[in-house]
Scaffold this active site. Structure first.
Site, PDB file in Angstrom:
ATOM      1  N   HIS A 121       0.927  -1.015   0.089  1.00 21.78           N
ATOM      2  CA  HIS A 121       0.224  -0.020  -0.103  1.00 21.78           C
ATOM      3  C   HIS A 121       0.934   1.204  -0.104  1.00 21.78           C
ATOM      4  O   HIS A 121       1.965   1.064   0.482  1.00 21.78           O
ATOM      5  CB  HIS A 121      -0.803  -0.057   1.242  1.00 21.78           C
ATOM      6  CG  HIS A 121      -1.941   0.861   1.424  1.00 21.78           C
ATOM      7  ND1 HIS A 121      -1.506   2.246   1.842  1.00 21.78           N
ATOM      8  CD2 HIS A 121      -3.168   0.961   1.267  1.00 21.78           C
ATOM      9  CE1 HIS A 121      -2.715   2.909   2.160  1.00 21.78           C
ATOM     10  NE2 HIS A 121      -3.793   2.257   1.477  1.00 21.78           N
ATOM     11  N   ASP A 198       3.057  -5.279   8.467  1.00 25.56           N
ATOM     12  CA  ASP A 198       1.631  -4.438   8.462  1.00 25.56           C
ATOM     13  C   ASP A 198       0.619  -5.330   8.463  1.00 25.56           C
ATOM     14  O   ASP A 198       0.382  -6.265   7.373  1.00 25.56           O
ATOM     15  CB  ASP A 198       1.744  -3.455   7.200  1.00 25.56           C
ATOM     16  CG  ASP A 198       0.238  -2.848   6.732  1.00 25.56           C
ATOM     17  OD1 ASP A 198      -0.581  -3.129   7.499  1.00 25.56           O
ATOM     18  OD2 ASP A 198       0.160  -2.030   5.879  1.00 25.56           O
ATOM     19  N   GLN A 201      -4.428  -5.480   6.828  1.00 31.39           N
ATOM     20  CA  GLN A 201      -5.443  -6.353   6.588  1.00 31.39           C
ATOM     21  C   GLN A 201      -5.408  -7.958   6.582  1.00 31.39           C
ATOM     22  O   GLN A 201      -6.344  -8.619   6.145  1.00 31.39           O
ATOM     23  CB  GLN A 201      -5.073  -6.470   4.788  1.00 31.39           C
ATOM     24  CG  GLN A 201      -5.257  -5.038   3.831  1.00 31.39           C
ATOM     25  CD  GLN A 201      -6.616  -4.612   3.791  1.00 31.39           C
ATOM     26  OE1 GLN A 201      -7.792  -5.425   3.782  1.00 31.39           O
ATOM     27  NE2 GLN A 201      -6.808  -3.217   3.614  1.00 31.39           N
ATOM     28  N   LYS A 224     -10.562  -1.501  10.554  1.00 30.63           N
ATOM     29  CA  LYS A 224     -10.691  -2.532   9.672  1.00 30.63           C
ATOM     30  C   LYS A 224     -11.110  -3.776  10.651  1.00 30.63           C
ATOM     31  O   LYS A 224     -11.128  -4.989   9.996  1.00 30.63           O
ATOM     32  CB  LYS A 224      -9.531  -2.786   8.998  1.00 30.63           C
ATOM     33  CG  LYS A 224      -9.212  -1.727   8.078  1.00 30.63           C
ATOM     34  CD  LYS A 224      -8.066  -2.014   7.182  1.00 30.63           C
ATOM     35  CE  LYS A 224      -7.228  -0.710   6.484  1.00 30.63           C
ATOM     36  NZ  LYS A 224      -8.108  -0.272   5.264  1.00 30.63           N
ATOM     37  N   CYS A 362      -4.324   2.441  -3.710  1.00 28.87           N
ATOM     38  CA  CYS A 362      -3.252   2.979  -3.141  1.00 28.87           C
ATOM     39  C   CYS A 362      -2.244   2.068  -3.391  1.00 28.87           C
ATOM     40  O   CYS A 362      -1.397   1.845  -2.295  1.00 28.87           O
ATOM     41  CB  CYS A 362      -3.552   3.356  -1.563  1.00 28.87           C
ATOM     42  SG  CYS A 362      -4.605   4.504  -1.264  1.00 28.87           S
TER      43      CYS A 362
HETATM   44  N1  7TS Z   1      -1.613  -0.841   4.931  1.00 30.22           N
HETATM   45  C1  7TS Z   1      -2.589  -1.705   4.320  1.00 30.22           C
HETATM   46  C2  7TS Z   1      -2.178  -3.095   3.841  1.00 30.22           C
HETATM   47  C3  7TS Z   1      -3.726  -0.940   4.056  1.00 30.22           C
HETATM   48  O1  7TS Z   1      -4.743  -1.677   3.311  1.00 30.22           O
HETATM   49  C4  7TS Z   1      -4.073   0.134   4.511  1.00 30.22           C
HETATM   50  C5  7TS Z   1      -5.428   0.899   4.061  1.00 30.22           C
HETATM   51  C6  7TS Z   1      -3.363   0.879   5.366  1.00 30.22           C
HETATM   52  C7  7TS Z   1      -2.127   0.308   5.527  1.00 30.22           C
HETATM   53  C8  7TS Z   1      -3.488   2.419   5.800  1.00 30.22           C
HETATM   54  O2  7TS Z   1      -4.362   2.161   6.839  1.00 30.22           O
HETATM   55  P1  7TS Z   1      -4.994   3.405   7.514  1.00 30.22           P
HETATM   56  O3  7TS Z   1      -6.024   2.800   8.723  1.00 30.22           O
HETATM   57  O4  7TS Z   1      -3.776   3.991   8.204  1.00 30.22           O
HETATM   58  O5  7TS Z   1      -5.483   4.158   6.406  1.00 30.22           O
HETATM   59  N2  7TS Z   1      -6.323   0.253   3.035  1.00 30.22           N
HETATM   60  C9  7TS Z   1      -7.073   0.703   2.587  1.00 30.22           C
HETATM   61  C10 7TS Z   1      -7.832   0.080   1.380  1.00 30.22           C
HETATM   62  O6  7TS Z   1      -7.445  -1.150   0.887  1.00 30.22           O
HETATM   63  N3  7TS Z   1      -8.816   0.972   1.109  1.00 30.22           N
HETATM   64  O7  7TS Z   1      -8.938   1.883   1.744  1.00 30.22           O
HETATM   65  C11 7TS Z   1      -7.907   1.940   2.740  1.00 30.22           C
END
Ligand code: 7TS
Length: 404
Positions: A121, A198, A201, A224, A362
């Protein structure tokens, strides 16, 4: 016994309509929905004991502090961290990654190497590029194959005594691939590199045992995992967290302040400057309780059924191609209809009440690899059903007819 219809009653949003149609929510990889049990905790906090934590002698402050620290312990137990102070509350995965990337500025010198994966990402690429710019370190990338899997023989070749940090997501957000983090951690440790995983997911689907994994850092976002936005966790091994410099300066993270010199607070407070998302942290704990009451094995088994059902049904549509065909996947399907832009498919699906994500998710390098502008991504959760998948399949067929 897992009963999806009963589970769905916990989620008020699932009974709303969108564009006159029952909502079919398949954008769970972007953010999950919130059960009433977690909403109740949020309402209770603001209705009954909203106060700043760790600083008041008064009752409300004590109550809020106790609940916040209980939530930290719940998170510790869930992820099996050795110590509660190895759990740092953050605003989410992005914050956790930036905290580590910033801290590693003090440990890296010109020519050192950081390895990331081709499946990342943007929040997992940009902070490392910024770190490399600051330090002169070099970014190396583990390549992927057409199934959307990382090529481990290439990873082996990238490792050397120059490798200081390896960063990889546990599960790819764009394709759903579950990466072989056990192998990556062991090999990286073999050359003395630290590993940050990370878990944004993976955490909605898999309960990782952080001590067994022996990972140095692990980051997640509560939103999530049926929790609220604006809160997450950074896990770090105590020895690393002691060594890392603080990320932000401010209240709560100090031991003593004079204009000549400041000393920092002990863990976890050293990394928790300012008033945190107190209610969010407590609700994160409640979300973890909620998911554990269902059980992660049950969740994984049911979601796998949904994945197989949807994959088979979607592949019956002529001209539909799925990106990400690893055997090890969570319930994410990225696909395109031949000759049709994913955005157009997503727009028609929305008219039918179906929420999917369209675009590059992303993760532009993955799209570049497949030479596509983006995909339609349907990502499932334990509260989704096969009949919702049928609605999606009919919707995709309709979109195909309208757009061909
Ligand atoms: N890492 C991964 C693997 C992600 O899928 C996401 C967000 C992030 C980091 C960032 O997470 P945040 O909570 O700090 O924003 N992924 C997604 C997505 O797949 N669609 O919208 C956000």
């Amino acid at each position: 016994m897992f009963n999806v219809e009963n589970i769905r009653k916990d989620f008020p949003i699932l009974s709303r309509t969108v564009n006159g149609k029952p909502l079919v929510y398949f954008d769970n990889a972007a953010t999950s929905q919130t059960p009433q049990q977690v909403i109740d905790v949020i309402v209770d906090y603001y209705s009954n004991y909203n106060a700043n934590i760790h600083r008041g002698v008064h009752t409300l402050s004590q109550e809020a502090t106790d609940k916040y620290e209980q939530a930290r312990k719940k998170i510790q137990t869930h992820f099996n961290a050795k110590l509660a102070h190895e759990i740092i509350f953050t605003s989410g995965t992005t914050h956790g990654i930036n905290l580590i990337a910033n801290g590693f500025s003090s440990f890296l010198k010109k020519g050192d190497e950081i390895i990331v994966s081709a499946l990342e990402h943007h929040s997992n690429i940009v902070p490392w590029q910024m770190l490399c710019e600051r330090t002169g370190a070099i970014l190396k990338v583990i390549p992927m194959n057409l199934d959307g899997e990382l090529i481990m023989t290439e990873f082996d070749k990238l490792l050397s005594d120059k490798t200081k940090l390896v960063f990889v997501n546990h599960v790819s957000n764009a394709l759903g691939t579950v990466n072989p983090i056990e192998y990556i951690i062991e090999k990286a440790h073999g050359v003395g590199a630290a590993v940050l995983v990370d878990g944004a997911q993976s955490s909605p689907h898999i309960k990782p045992d952080l001590q067994a994994l022996n990972v140095d850092f692990y980051v997640v976002s509560a939103h999530k995992m049926c929790g609220p936005t604006g809160v997450g966790m950074l896990y770090g091994k105590e020895a690393w967290l002691k060594k890392l410099p603080p990320y932000q300066g401010g209240g709560e993270m100090i031991a003593e302040v004079t204009f000549e010199k400041t000393t920092y607070a002990e863990l976890p407070h050293k990394f928790e400057a300012g008033t945190p998302n107190i209610c969010g942290g407590i609700a994160f704990g409640a979300a973890i309780d909620y998911m554990n009451a269902i059980g992660f094995d049950t969740i994984a088994k049911y979601e796998h059924e949904l994945l197989e059902y949807a994959t088979n049904k979607l592949l019956e549509i002529d001209g539909l191609k799925i990106y990400g065909t690893s055997k090890h996947k969570t319930a994410v399907i990225s696909f395109n209809l031949e000759g049709i832009h994913p955005y157009d498919v997503g727009t028609i699906l929305d008219k039918l009440g179906i929420a999917v994500r369209t675009g590059h998710h992303c993760a532009q390098p993955i799209m570049d690899f497949y030479k596509i502008p983006g995909t339609v991504r349907a990502s499932f959760s334990f509260y989704n059903t096969k009949s919702e998948i049928d609605v999606l399949v009919e919707g995709v067929k309709k979109a195909k007819t309208m757009l061909s």
